[in-house]
Scaffold this motif. Structure first.
Motif, short mmCIF file in Angstrom:
data_model
loop_
_atom_site.label_atom_id
_atom_site.label_comp_id
_atom_site.label_asym_id
_atom_site.label_seq_id
_atom_site.Cartn_x
_atom_site.Cartn_y
_atom_site.Cartn_z
N SER A 68 -8.59 -4.94 -0.48
CA SER A 68 -8.42 -3.31 -0.70
C SER A 68 -7.45 -2.93 -1.36
CB SER A 68 -8.72 -2.94 0.75
OG SER A 68 -9.51 -3.00 1.87
N ILE B 237 -8.45 -3.40 -5.02
CA ILE B 237 -9.32 -1.98 -5.36
C ILE B 237 -8.50 -0.69 -5.41
CG2 ILE B 237 -11.03 -0.59 -4.54
CD1 ILE B 237 -12.42 -2.86 -3.18
N LEU B 238 -7.59 -0.56 -4.59
CA LEU B 238 -6.68 0.60 -4.71
C LEU B 238 -5.67 0.71 -5.86
CD1 LEU B 238 -5.44 3.15 -3.42
CD2 LEU B 238 -3.82 1.54 -2.30
N THR B 239 -5.26 -0.58 -6.32
CA THR B 239 -4.36 -0.80 -7.44
C THR B 239 -5.25 -0.45 -8.61
OG1 THR B 239 -3.01 -2.29 -6.15
CG2 THR B 239 -2.88 -2.53 -8.68
N ASP C 46 -7.82 1.28 -8.94
CA ASP C 46 -8.18 2.65 -8.99
C ASP C 46 -6.99 3.52 -9.60
OD1 ASP C 46 -9.85 4.68 -8.77
OD2 ASP C 46 -9.95 4.86 -6.42
N LEU D 61 -11.31 2.96 1.99
CA LEU D 61 -10.47 2.00 2.23
C LEU D 61 -9.02 2.05 2.79
CD1 LEU D 61 -11.54 -0.45 -0.87
CD2 LEU D 61 -12.16 -0.84 1.84
N LEU D 62 -8.51 3.41 2.43
CA LEU D 62 -7.15 3.72 2.57
C LEU D 62 -7.07 4.02 4.26
CD1 LEU D 62 -5.75 5.94 -0.22
CD2 LEU D 62 -4.84 4.04 0.76
N MET E 232 0.98 -1.32 0.13
CA MET E 232 0.00 -0.01 0.05
C MET E 232 0.94 1.20 -0.02
SD MET E 232 -2.47 1.49 2.98
CE MET E 232 -0.93 2.07 3.72
N GLU F 123 -14.46 4.88 -2.67
CA GLU F 123 -13.95 3.55 -2.62
C GLU F 123 -12.64 3.63 -1.84
OE1 GLU F 123 -14.31 1.44 -6.25
OE2 GLU F 123 -16.18 1.52 -6.58
N SER F 124 -11.68 3.63 -2.83
CA SER F 124 -10.14 3.69 -2.19
C SER F 124 -9.88 4.71 -1.10
CB SER F 124 -9.16 4.06 -3.27
OG SER F 124 -9.18 2.78 -4.28
N ILE G 267 -7.53 8.86 -7.09
CA ILE G 267 -8.24 7.70 -6.54
C ILE G 267 -9.72 8.40 -6.18
CG2 ILE G 267 -6.29 6.45 -5.65
CD1 ILE G 267 -7.05 7.71 -2.74
#
Length: 119
Positions: free
Chosen positions: A107, A110-112, A114, A77-78, A39, A73-74, A69
């Motif tokens: 998570s 999803i971040l990646t 995004d 989640l962050l 992350m 969502e991200s 981002i």
């Protein structure tokens, strides 16, 4: 899984593979610790600009402000990911269970996606 891995730089790809190995062997604190490094690496890579960032929170705010981002969502989640990262890095931290480690891995996916999607 394979598509997700191709989105990651090699150094982070190796760490997420190790996180999956840890997860599959029930080492959930190790899973969260490794996911935390992925992350952080993703955030640093995405904010590698001439701006001076002192903290990870400043980098995260920059990503949200610049719409790199999705804040719904991200962005949400962050907060959880950063908390898990911080907790897993300290010997006095709480113990993580399977569902915590699974949430962190998902998570990250999803971040990646995004960060790597065309805006």
């Amino acid at each position: 899984m394979e598509k997700f891995l191709t989105l990651l730089p090699t150094n982070l790809r190796d760490r997420i593979i190790e996180a999956y190995i840890s997860y599959n062997h029930g080492a959930y604190v190790a899973t969260c610790l490794l996911c935390g490094t992925v992350m952080e690496g993703l955030i640093i890579e995405a904010t590698d600009t001439k701006a001076q960032f002192r903290t990870l929170n400043e980098r995260i705010a920059h990503l949200i402000t610049n719409k790199q981002i999705n804040p719904n969502e991200s962005g949400k989640l962050l907060g959880v990911m950063k908390e898990y990262r911080d907790y897993s890095a300290h010997p006095t931290s709480k113990l993580f269970e399977k569902q915590n480690a699974s949430l962190f891995i998902n998570s990250l996916i999803i971040l990646t996606k995004d960060l790597k999607s065309e805006k």
